[in-house]
Design a protein around this motif. Structure first.
Motif, mmCIF file in Angstrom:
data_model
loop_
_atom_site.group_PDB
_atom_site.id
_atom_site.type_symbol
_atom_site.label_atom_id
_atom_site.label_comp_id
_atom_site.label_asym_id
_atom_site.label_seq_id
_atom_site.Cartn_x
_atom_site.Cartn_y
_atom_site.Cartn_z
ATOM 1 N N ALA A 56 0.906 -1.416 0.000
ATOM 2 C CA ALA A 56 -0.342 -0.405 0.029
ATOM 3 C C ALA A 56 0.685 1.406 -0.367
ATOM 4 N N GLY B 263 0.629 5.415 -0.553
ATOM 5 C CA GLY B 263 0.675 6.333 -0.304
ATOM 6 C C GLY B 263 0.962 7.371 0.342
ATOM 7 N N ALA C 161 -2.207 7.946 4.263
ATOM 8 C CA ALA C 161 -1.983 6.116 4.095
ATOM 9 C C ALA C 161 -1.010 5.845 5.875
ATOM 10 N N LEU D 49 -6.079 1.561 6.455
ATOM 11 C CA LEU D 49 -5.160 0.816 6.209
ATOM 12 C C LEU D 49 -5.281 -0.649 6.990
ATOM 13 N N ASN E 210 1.907 -1.268 5.012
ATOM 14 C CA ASN E 210 1.269 0.136 5.117
ATOM 15 C C ASN E 210 2.989 0.929 4.688
ATOM 16 N N GLY F 43 2.774 4.235 3.902
ATOM 17 C CA GLY F 43 2.825 5.523 3.881
ATOM 18 C C GLY F 43 3.332 6.340 4.008
ATOM 19 N N TYR G 289 5.825 7.246 -4.693
ATOM 20 C CA TYR G 289 5.256 6.331 -4.476
ATOM 21 C C TYR G 289 5.692 5.644 -5.310
ATOM 22 N N HIS H 20 -2.719 4.734 -3.153
ATOM 23 C CA HIS H 20 -3.981 5.799 -2.932
ATOM 24 C C HIS H 20 -3.502 7.370 -2.825
ATOM 25 N N ASN I 190 -11.900 7.358 8.639
ATOM 26 C CA ASN I 190 -11.124 6.285 8.206
ATOM 27 C C ASN I 190 -11.599 4.849 8.374
ATOM 28 N N GLU J 102 -13.054 0.944 0.856
ATOM 29 C CA GLU J 102 -12.024 -0.152 0.154
ATOM 30 C C GLU J 102 -12.360 -1.165 0.159
#
Length: 382
Positions: free
Chosen positions: A74, A76, A80, A91, A111, A113, A122, A141, A361, A368
């Motif tokens: 993931a 972001g 994120a 997440l 994660n 992020g 990213y 994301h 969230n 998602e």
């Protein structure tokens, strides 16, 4: 500014990050993480939960993938990374929801992020982390509040693959200072502390630091002053302008879409499933009153702007159209958040802050996860 950048790392980073003609050449994942050491602090306490050894707000990462597990990378920004307690963030909630929806299939959502980053970063994270952790697929994301270009000035926060266009240290310093300011206001948050080591056991990512209860939506206070938050909102509504730009002559979306397409190509060439893009909306795209108030303010300041030229759905349309052309799955969480706001007037965003509260969230994570389950748990995403 150039002289100061020669003696201060902080000034150099803010003056050069994202400059089109000076992207840093990294040699390793560790080298990349070093540039984000102010945001990715190993084992720091963030809302009473430990970050992991690499500084990401997640469980400890292990290179070897567990047997019979689908690993998802993931990517972001601060959305994120997480702006609430670890189990309350989008997440971790998406991962738990996805596991429930996918039945016996084991899911590991990692994660990656990083606060105050964008699509250029990213892509770099994937380039250096994917060979180590070998995910099946990547979920990008895209935060529509600032991952896209400013459609009033035409400015973009990402380097151009085609070449250099922006060289001013002073301009980059101001732009990146604002980006950092809107991302995380550590002074106004209960996160960002560094726990003292009192025992022999090493802190573990995702674990609670103390018995203190998680912060609820009713306990949140405003992160920014009205004046500062007004400036942040004005900067964000520039992403929603479809009228005549103040600076003409080029496609403002080209740089952003070029980077996304380069990331797509790198994911596919690495043998992973085609990437998935998930769109996260700004509050201006969810709350019509906030949108209208910010539109009035910016048109009063800049009378040349066309009040009818603002479209809260513009970045959604641009990214969804790109996904259709590129043949990749894309999902917009905006309708789910608008629906939740219509059903219940309780806030979805933190007070005077661009980020979601606990409820926001949760709504985004449920939406998602429902989409990802269709893509990943019913025959795979290849």
């Amino acid at each position: 500014m150039r002289a100061a950048a020669g003696v201060s790392f902080d000034v150099k980073y803010l003056a050069t990050a994202g400059a089109a003609n000076m992207p840093r050449q990294y040699k390793s994942f560790e080298d990349l993480l070093h540039d984000f050491r102010s945001d990715l602090v190993p084992h720091r306490s963030w809302y009473n939960y430990y970050a992991n050894a690499l500084g990401f707000l997640d469980r400890e990462f292990v290179a070897a993938k567990p047997k019979d597990t689908m690993r998802i990378m993931a990517l972001g920004d601060s959305f994120a990374y997480g702006s609430m307690a670890y189990p309350q963030n989008v997440l971790p909630l998406t991962e738990a929801n996805l596991r429930a929806r996918c039945g016996k299939r084991r899911i590991e959502l990692m994660n990656f992020g990083i606060p105050a980053t964008g699509v250029w970063e990213y892509r770099l994270v994937h380039r250096f982390a994917a060979p180590i952790f070998k995910p099946e697929t990547v979920v990008v994301h895209f935060y529509m509040g600032n991952d896209g270009p400013d459609l009033i000035t035409g400015a973009s926060e990402v380097p151009s693959i085609a070449g250099a266009t922006r060289t001013s240290f002073a301009w980059n310093f101001l732009a990146n200072s604002w980006k950092l300011l809107r991302s995380v206001d550590a002074a106004a948050q209960p996160g960002g502390t560094f726990p003292s080591s009192t025992g022999a056991q090493e802190p573990q990512g995702g674990r609670r630091v103390s018995d203190q209860a998680d912060v609820g939506d009713g306990q949140l206070s405003a992160s920014f002053t009205p004046e500062v938050f007004s400036q942040i909102s004005i900067a964000q509504i520039g992403r929603l302008y479809a009228g005549k730009m103040l600076v003409e002559g080029r496609d403002p979306w080209k740089e952003t879409l070029d980077v996304l397409d380069a990331l797509r190509a790198e994911v596919v060439s690495a043998g992973e499933w085609r990437p998935i893009i998930v769109l996260f909306p700004s509050e201006l795209q969810v709350d019509p009153q906030a949108f209208e108030a910010t539109k009035r303010e910016i048109t009063q300041r800049f009378p040349l702007l066309d009040p009818a030229g603002f479209d809260p759905g513009l970045p959604n349309q641009m990214i969804l159209a790109y996904c259709r052309r590129a043949g990749i799955a894309c999902h917009d969480t905006t309708p789910a958040l608008i629906k939740a706001a219509a059903e219940d007037p309780a806030p979805l965003y933190k007070p005077r802050d661009t980020h979601w509260n606990v409820r926001g969230n949760r709504v985004a994570a449920q939406d998602e996860a429902a989409f990802l389950a269709q893509q990943l748990c019913q025959g795979g995403g290849a």
